[in-house]
Enzyme design. Structure first.
Site, PDB file in Angstrom:
ATOM      1  N   ARG A  96       0.830  -1.220   0.000  1.00  0.00           N
ATOM      2  CA  ARG A  96       0.000   0.000   0.000  1.00  0.00           C
ATOM      3  C   ARG A  96       0.862   1.266   0.000  1.00  0.00           C
ATOM      4  O   ARG A  96       0.514   2.268   0.626  1.00  0.00           O
ATOM      5  CB  ARG A  96      -0.942   0.034   1.207  1.00  0.00           C
ATOM      6  N   SER A 120     -11.076  -1.063   3.100  1.00  0.00           N
ATOM      7  CA  SER A 120     -10.233  -1.126   4.304  1.00  0.00           C
ATOM      8  C   SER A 120      -9.870   0.285   4.738  1.00  0.00           C
ATOM      9  O   SER A 120      -9.338   1.059   3.945  1.00  0.00           O
ATOM     10  CB  SER A 120      -8.926  -1.871   4.021  1.00  0.00           C
ATOM     11  N   GLU A 165      -5.207   3.426   5.913  1.00  0.00           N
ATOM     12  CA  GLU A 165      -4.939   3.111   4.513  1.00  0.00           C
ATOM     13  C   GLU A 165      -5.524   4.214   3.640  1.00  0.00           C
ATOM     14  O   GLU A 165      -4.998   4.554   2.598  1.00  0.00           O
ATOM     15  CB  GLU A 165      -5.593   1.768   4.157  1.00  0.00           C
TER      16      GLU A 165
HETATM   17  N1  EPU Z   1     -10.602 -11.570   9.800  1.00  0.00           N
HETATM   18  C1  EPU Z   1     -11.204 -11.544  11.013  1.00  0.00           C
HETATM   19  N2  EPU Z   1     -12.253 -10.689  11.217  1.00  0.00           N
HETATM   20  C2  EPU Z   1     -12.728  -9.882  10.232  1.00  0.00           C
HETATM   21  C3  EPU Z   1     -12.133  -9.914   8.966  1.00  0.00           C
HETATM   22  C4  EPU Z   1     -11.063 -10.772   8.767  1.00  0.00           C
HETATM   23  O1  EPU Z   1     -10.801 -12.243  11.940  1.00  0.00           O
HETATM   24  O2  EPU Z   1     -13.657  -9.111  10.502  1.00  0.00           O
HETATM   25  C5  EPU Z   1      -9.420 -12.441   9.613  1.00  0.00           C
HETATM   26  C6  EPU Z   1      -9.732 -13.722   8.891  1.00  0.00           C
HETATM   27  O3  EPU Z   1      -9.058 -14.738   9.563  1.00  0.00           O
HETATM   28  C7  EPU Z   1      -9.101 -13.574   7.517  1.00  0.00           C
HETATM   29  C8  EPU Z   1      -7.999 -12.565   7.759  1.00  0.00           C
HETATM   30  O4  EPU Z   1      -8.458 -11.755   8.859  1.00  0.00           O
HETATM   31  O5  EPU Z   1      -8.604 -14.768   7.038  1.00  0.00           O
HETATM   32  C9  EPU Z   1      -7.728 -11.678   6.562  1.00  0.00           C
HETATM   33  O6  EPU Z   1      -8.961 -11.099   6.102  1.00  0.00           O
HETATM   34  P1  EPU Z   1      -9.170 -10.733   4.572  1.00  0.00           P
HETATM   35  O7  EPU Z   1      -8.848 -11.885   3.697  1.00  0.00           O
HETATM   36  O8  EPU Z   1     -10.523 -10.121   4.426  1.00  0.00           O
HETATM   37  O9  EPU Z   1      -8.024  -9.672   4.295  1.00  0.00           O
HETATM   38  P2  EPU Z   1      -7.571  -8.315   5.016  1.00  0.00           P
HETATM   39  O10 EPU Z   1      -6.129  -8.462   5.353  1.00  0.00           O
HETATM   40  O11 EPU Z   1      -8.476  -7.919   6.132  1.00  0.00           O
HETATM   41  C10 EPU Z   1      -6.760  -7.257   2.784  1.00  0.00           C
HETATM   42  C11 EPU Z   1      -6.892  -5.948   2.054  1.00  0.00           C
HETATM   43  C12 EPU Z   1      -8.228  -5.860   1.330  1.00  0.00           C
HETATM   44  C13 EPU Z   1      -8.334  -7.050   0.366  1.00  0.00           C
HETATM   45  C14 EPU Z   1      -8.206  -8.342   1.168  1.00  0.00           C
HETATM   46  C15 EPU Z   1      -8.206  -9.570   0.290  1.00  0.00           C
HETATM   47  C16 EPU Z   1      -5.559  -4.382   3.348  1.00  0.00           C
HETATM   48  C17 EPU Z   1      -5.562  -3.176   4.238  1.00  0.00           C
HETATM   49  N3  EPU Z   1      -6.748  -4.836   2.985  1.00  0.00           N
HETATM   50  O12 EPU Z   1      -7.730  -7.259   3.833  1.00  0.00           O
HETATM   51  O13 EPU Z   1      -8.229  -4.675   0.564  1.00  0.00           O
HETATM   52  O14 EPU Z   1      -9.563  -7.040  -0.326  1.00  0.00           O
HETATM   53  O15 EPU Z   1      -6.940  -8.324   1.878  1.00  0.00           O
HETATM   54  O16 EPU Z   1      -7.008  -9.676  -0.398  1.00  0.00           O
HETATM   55  O17 EPU Z   1      -4.480  -4.845   2.980  1.00  0.00           O
HETATM   56  C18 EPU Z   1      -8.822  -2.370   0.566  1.00  0.00           C
HETATM   57  O18 EPU Z   1      -7.607  -2.149   0.432  1.00  0.00           O
HETATM   58  O19 EPU Z   1      -9.667  -1.434   0.620  1.00  0.00           O
HETATM   59  C19 EPU Z   1      -9.250  -3.752   0.681  1.00  0.00           C
HETATM   60  C20 EPU Z   1     -10.530  -4.090   0.873  1.00  0.00           C
END
Ligand code: EPU
Length: 343
Positions: free
Chosen positions: A166, A240, A337
């Site tokens: 990012r 995010s 972010e």
């Molecule tokens: N999780 C929880 N609670 C929640 C959500 C997630 O415990 O409410 C845990 C789950 O175990 C899950 C892990 O967190 O496996 C990761 O969650 P997720 O796959 O949704 O990914 P993220 O790290 O929360 C990032 C990006 C998103 C992108 C997703 C998928 C960032 C800041 N965000 O989210 O990007 O869609 O990965 O690749 O890096 C954005 O940038 O606006 C965005 C939505």
């Protein structure tokens, strides 16, 4: 100047649907018009702010006393560069997901994991958008910028842009003089899609698809996103709100002892990227939390939503409350972010 408007409500130009007025608002569809807008801001001795789709932006309720430059530069060109690859050159004002859709129709690989991300092409390199195991930097060949210090268009190559998680030169002081006008990416004709991200692997296993096409991957990503992220037509949101923090191996080990189930990802240099969503959900209990007109999305605790009548102040207060909880329980400072304007 017919492309200049005064006192334009930025709530109409952000996906949070909040924020006050921009004193001056230019809508530019060429480099020539962009130059005029920059010269105008200099003549008024006011700062300018470059706006794409407003989908990663929180504008203060007091607005922005400066010059907002909305980039509407369009045009898409496809160039065969070899038997196996194509270069696509995209105007910064093109809608990102529209171009992703076109690339998938052509069975080109590279963008499919980044399906469904709102906003414009010009914003994609700024924060090096990433999702489901891909980042825009993995495909970028060049970015054409308008250099506001020399008032000329320049071409930056991949190695010039200091891409990170990012992050890019465009977020840092040395890159602030650049305004992105066109982005070039290399797409592959016969590549095997990357489905290594946990959610994608699980999706294809469940649906019994052994060798998904780029179109299958696009559809899977769109379906997974629909389940986890709010519909922009129903809620104000900017995806995010926070970045996942990156900590040393040592800090991670201490956290792991305290919170054995904490979710993390390996990065280079032995550091760990920790799931901020996991902390906000499992330690702080913010998932589905509501504070007046705003709240934390019920299926993803990194995502803040405006239920309709919320203000930027309410969103900011909630975000500060979330940051404080993470700090208190883990010692980690999570950072935004999204971009904040006028605070
Ligand atoms: N999780 C929880 N609670 C929640 C959500 C997630 O415990 O409410 C845990 C789950 O175990 C899950 C892990 O967190 O496996 C990761 O969650 P997720 O796959 O949704 O990914 P993220 O790290 O929360 C990032 C990006 C998103 C992108 C997703 C998928 C960032 C800041 N965000 O989210 O990007 O869609 O990965 O690749 O890096 C954005 O940038 O606006 C965005 C939505």
């Amino acid at each position: 100047m017919e492309n200049l408007s005064l006192d334009v409500s930025l709530s109409l130009h952000t996906t949070f649907h909040t924020g006050g007025n921009a004193k001056y608002f230019f809508s530019v569809s060429s480099v020539e018009q962009l130059k005029e807008a920059v010269l105008f801001s200099r003549a008024k001795a006011l700062p300018f702010f470059v706006l794409g789709g407003g989908s990663n932006l929180l504008v203060s309720d007091d607005g922005f006393f400066g010059v907002v430059i909305k980039i509407n530069i369009v045009g898409i060109e496809w160039k065969n560069v070899s038997d196996s690859s194509v270069e696509v050159l995209m105007g910064a004002g093109e809608n990102w997901d529209y171009v992703v859709g076109l690339s998938v129709e052509r069975a080109l690989s590279g963008f499919e994991n980044l399906s469904g991300i709102p906003g414009t092409v010009g914003a994609t390199p700024v924060q090096n958008i990433g999702a489901y195991g891909s980042e825009i930097k993995d495909t970028i060949s060049l970015v054409e910028v308008f250099d506001t210090s020399e008032m000329v268009v320049k071409t930056l190559r991949l190695q010039d842009m200091a891409f990170g998680y990012r992050d890019s030169i465009f977020k840092n002081p040395e890159g602030k003089k650049y305004i992105i006008v066109r982005v070039g990416c290399i797409l592959q004709k016969n590549a095997k899609p990357n489905i290594s991200y946990k959610d994608l692997t699980a999706f294809f296993a469940k649906n019994n698809i052994a060798q998904p096409s780029v179109n299958d991957v696009r559809n899977a990503v769109l379906e997974i996103r629909r389940a986890k992220l709010p519909d922009l037509n129903m809620y104000g949101t900017a995806g995010s709100f926070f970045k996942n923090p990156i900590v040393s191996g040592e800090v991670f080990e201490t956290l792991k002892e305290k919170f054995p189930l904490i979710v993390s990802f390996d990065t280079s240099l032995g550091q760990k990227k920790i799931s901020a969503a996991w902390i906000l959900d499992n330690i702080c209990g913010f998932k589905g939390y509501r504070a007046g007109n705003v709240g934390v999305y019920q299926n993803q605790s990194l995502v803040l939503v405006n239920f309709g009548e919320g203000t930027s102040r309410e969103i900011k207060n909630l975000a500060d409350e979330m940051k404080a909880c993470v700090k208190k329980n883990t010692g980690i400072d999570i950072s935004e972010e999204i971009v904040m304007l006028g605070f």
